[in-house]
Design a protein around this motif. Structure first.
Motif, PDB file in Angstrom:
ATOM      1  N   CYS A  45       0.822  -1.220   0.000  1.00  0.00           N
ATOM      2  CA  CYS A  45       0.000   0.000   0.000  1.00  0.00           C
ATOM      3  C   CYS A  45       0.852   1.264   0.000  1.00  0.00           C
ATOM      4  CB  CYS A  45      -0.930   0.000   1.210  1.00  0.00           C
ATOM      5  SG  CYS A  45      -2.148  -1.327   1.180  1.00  0.00           S
ATOM      6  N   LEU A  46       1.978   1.225   0.654  1.00  0.00           N
ATOM      7  CA  LEU A  46       2.813   2.420   0.771  1.00  0.00           C
ATOM      8  C   LEU A  46       3.844   2.557  -0.347  1.00  0.00           C
ATOM      9  CD1 LEU A  46       3.531   2.441   4.602  1.00  0.00           C
ATOM     10  CD2 LEU A  46       1.937   3.897   3.341  1.00  0.00           C
ATOM     11  N   LEU A  47       4.462   1.442  -0.723  1.00  0.00           N
ATOM     12  CA  LEU A  47       5.598   1.498  -1.633  1.00  0.00           C
ATOM     13  C   LEU A  47       5.256   1.241  -3.090  1.00  0.00           C
ATOM     14  CD1 LEU A  47       8.154  -0.561   0.487  1.00  0.00           C
ATOM     15  CD2 LEU A  47       8.059   1.920   0.243  1.00  0.00           C
ATOM     16  N   GLY A  48       4.142   0.584  -3.343  1.00  0.00           N
ATOM     17  CA  GLY A  48       3.873   0.105  -4.691  1.00  0.00           C
ATOM     18  C   GLY A  48       4.446  -1.296  -4.841  1.00  0.00           C
ATOM     19  N   THR A  49       4.238  -1.879  -5.980  1.00  0.00           N
ATOM     20  CA  THR A  49       4.540  -3.299  -6.174  1.00  0.00           C
ATOM     21  C   THR A  49       6.030  -3.640  -6.072  1.00  0.00           C
ATOM     22  OG1 THR A  49       2.608  -3.423  -7.608  1.00  0.00           O
ATOM     23  CG2 THR A  49       4.143  -5.262  -7.697  1.00  0.00           C
ATOM     24  N   GLY A  50       6.849  -3.031  -6.897  1.00  0.00           N
ATOM     25  CA  GLY A  50       8.258  -3.432  -6.997  1.00  0.00           C
ATOM     26  C   GLY A  50       9.025  -3.331  -5.692  1.00  0.00           C
ATOM     27  N   HIS A  51       8.916  -2.216  -5.021  1.00  0.00           N
ATOM     28  CA  HIS A  51       9.648  -2.027  -3.773  1.00  0.00           C
ATOM     29  C   HIS A  51       9.059  -2.874  -2.649  1.00  0.00           C
ATOM     30  CE1 HIS A  51      12.350   1.103  -5.205  1.00  0.00           C
ATOM     31  NE2 HIS A  51      11.328   1.488  -5.957  1.00  0.00           N
ATOM     32  N   ALA A  52       7.751  -3.118  -2.694  1.00  0.00           N
ATOM     33  CA  ALA A  52       7.130  -3.987  -1.686  1.00  0.00           C
ATOM     34  C   ALA A  52       7.596  -5.425  -1.850  1.00  0.00           C
ATOM     35  CB  ALA A  52       5.611  -3.907  -1.785  1.00  0.00           C
ATOM     36  N   VAL A  53       7.793  -5.861  -3.094  1.00  0.00           N
ATOM     37  CA  VAL A  53       8.324  -7.213  -3.331  1.00  0.00           C
ATOM     38  C   VAL A  53       9.698  -7.337  -2.680  1.00  0.00           C
ATOM     39  CG1 VAL A  53       9.193  -8.792  -5.112  1.00  0.00           C
ATOM     40  CG2 VAL A  53       6.979  -7.680  -5.420  1.00  0.00           C
ATOM     41  N   LEU A  54      10.533  -6.325  -2.864  1.00  0.00           N
ATOM     42  CA  LEU A  54      11.859  -6.322  -2.236  1.00  0.00           C
ATOM     43  C   LEU A  54      11.764  -6.343  -0.713  1.00  0.00           C
ATOM     44  CD1 LEU A  54      13.866  -3.711  -4.341  1.00  0.00           C
ATOM     45  CD2 LEU A  54      14.338  -6.157  -4.146  1.00  0.00           C
ATOM     46  N   GLN A 165       2.190   7.696   1.593  1.00  0.00           N
ATOM     47  CA  GLN A 165       2.421   7.281   0.206  1.00  0.00           C
ATOM     48  C   GLN A 165       3.256   8.320  -0.538  1.00  0.00           C
ATOM     49  OE1 GLN A 165      -1.666   6.564  -0.938  1.00  0.00           O
ATOM     50  NE2 GLN A 165      -1.353   4.348  -0.892  1.00  0.00           N
ATOM     51  N   ARG A 166       2.935   9.581  -0.344  1.00  0.00           N
ATOM     52  CA  ARG A 166       3.716  10.633  -1.008  1.00  0.00           C
ATOM     53  C   ARG A 166       5.160  10.619  -0.496  1.00  0.00           C
ATOM     54  NH1 ARG A 166      -1.100  13.123  -0.369  1.00  0.00           N
ATOM     55  NH2 ARG A 166      -0.526  14.282   1.480  1.00  0.00           N
ATOM     56  N   LEU A 167       5.333  10.428   0.793  1.00  0.00           N
ATOM     57  CA  LEU A 167       6.673  10.368   1.367  1.00  0.00           C
ATOM     58  C   LEU A 167       7.434   9.151   0.833  1.00  0.00           C
ATOM     59  CD1 LEU A 167       8.744  11.360   3.549  1.00  0.00           C
ATOM     60  CD2 LEU A 167       7.679   9.701   5.064  1.00  0.00           C
ATOM     61  N   CYS A 168       6.772   8.010   0.798  1.00  0.00           N
ATOM     62  CA  CYS A 168       7.420   6.766   0.382  1.00  0.00           C
ATOM     63  C   CYS A 168       7.737   6.758  -1.109  1.00  0.00           C
ATOM     64  CB  CYS A 168       6.525   5.570   0.707  1.00  0.00           C
ATOM     65  SG  CYS A 168       6.333   5.280   2.466  1.00  0.00           S
ATOM     66  N   ARG A 169       6.894   7.357  -1.905  1.00  0.00           N
ATOM     67  CA  ARG A 169       7.075   7.302  -3.345  1.00  0.00           C
ATOM     68  C   ARG A 169       7.761   8.550  -3.897  1.00  0.00           C
ATOM     69  NH1 ARG A 169       1.277   4.685  -4.850  1.00  0.00           N
ATOM     70  NH2 ARG A 169       1.546   2.881  -3.534  1.00  0.00           N
TER      71      ARG A 169
END
Length: 170
Positions: A45-54, A165-169
């Motif tokens: 929810c915060l990072l989006g797909t790619g970074h959350a997978v990591l 989300q804005r901070l994380c992305r």
């Protein structure tokens, strides 16, 4: 990847690790249930797909490594990464216009996690041993989805989610 994005991804990996490593409920077959899955949901929810997978793969794999579950490091990293990937695909692509697309993705990813772990356990514990663990794994998965959903909804209601989300992305 910029410095902020790398830092937040590492922070979420650390939260996945802590939720997995600290909150353990031992299983009779040598594994354990934990609360790291709710952090995986929050990561997507915060990072989006790619970074959350990591974050999911690194945090959960590291918990198994440092917890002494060496045989599970690679399967766990892959399976938790797949869960984050599926959730992200449903949340941001397949059901992106649906209000609860994130929840559908979390549930589908959780179901796939149960299947994948059971498949990996068959050669280790035998068919009956692997099937005996399904209820524990299902309970862990449901708890992760429920706790992750509660955190997500609290953050969303308080408008903290958008800022995070804005901070994380950013």
């Amino acid at each position: 990847m910029n410095t902020r994005r790398a830092t937040v991804t590492a922070l979420m990996a650390a939260l996945v690790f802590l939720g997995t490593y600290i909150f353990k409920i031992p299983s009779p077959f040598g594994g354990y249930a934990h609360l790291g899955d709710c952090m995986i949901i929050l990561s997507v929810c915060l990072l989006g797909t790619g970074h959350a997978v990591l974050a999911a793969a690194i945090g959960a794999g590291l918990a198994d490594l440092l917890g002494g579950y060496m045989i599970w490091v690679v399967p766990t990293a892959v399976i938790k990464g797949v869960w984050a990937l599926l959730m992200g695909l449903f949340m941001y692509r397949i059901l992106k216009n649906m209000k609860f697309g994130w929840l559908a993705g979390a549930v589908i990813g959780g179901l796939v996690q149960i299947v994948l772990y059971t498949i990996v356990k068959i050669p280790l514990y035998g068919q009956y041993g692997a099937l005996a663990e399904v209820s524990l794994l299902a309970g862990q998965t449901v708890c992760g989805i429920v706790f992750g959903s509660v955190l997500y909804l609290i953050f969303e209601k308080s408008s903290v989610l958008g800022r995070l989300q804005r901070l994380c992305r950013g």
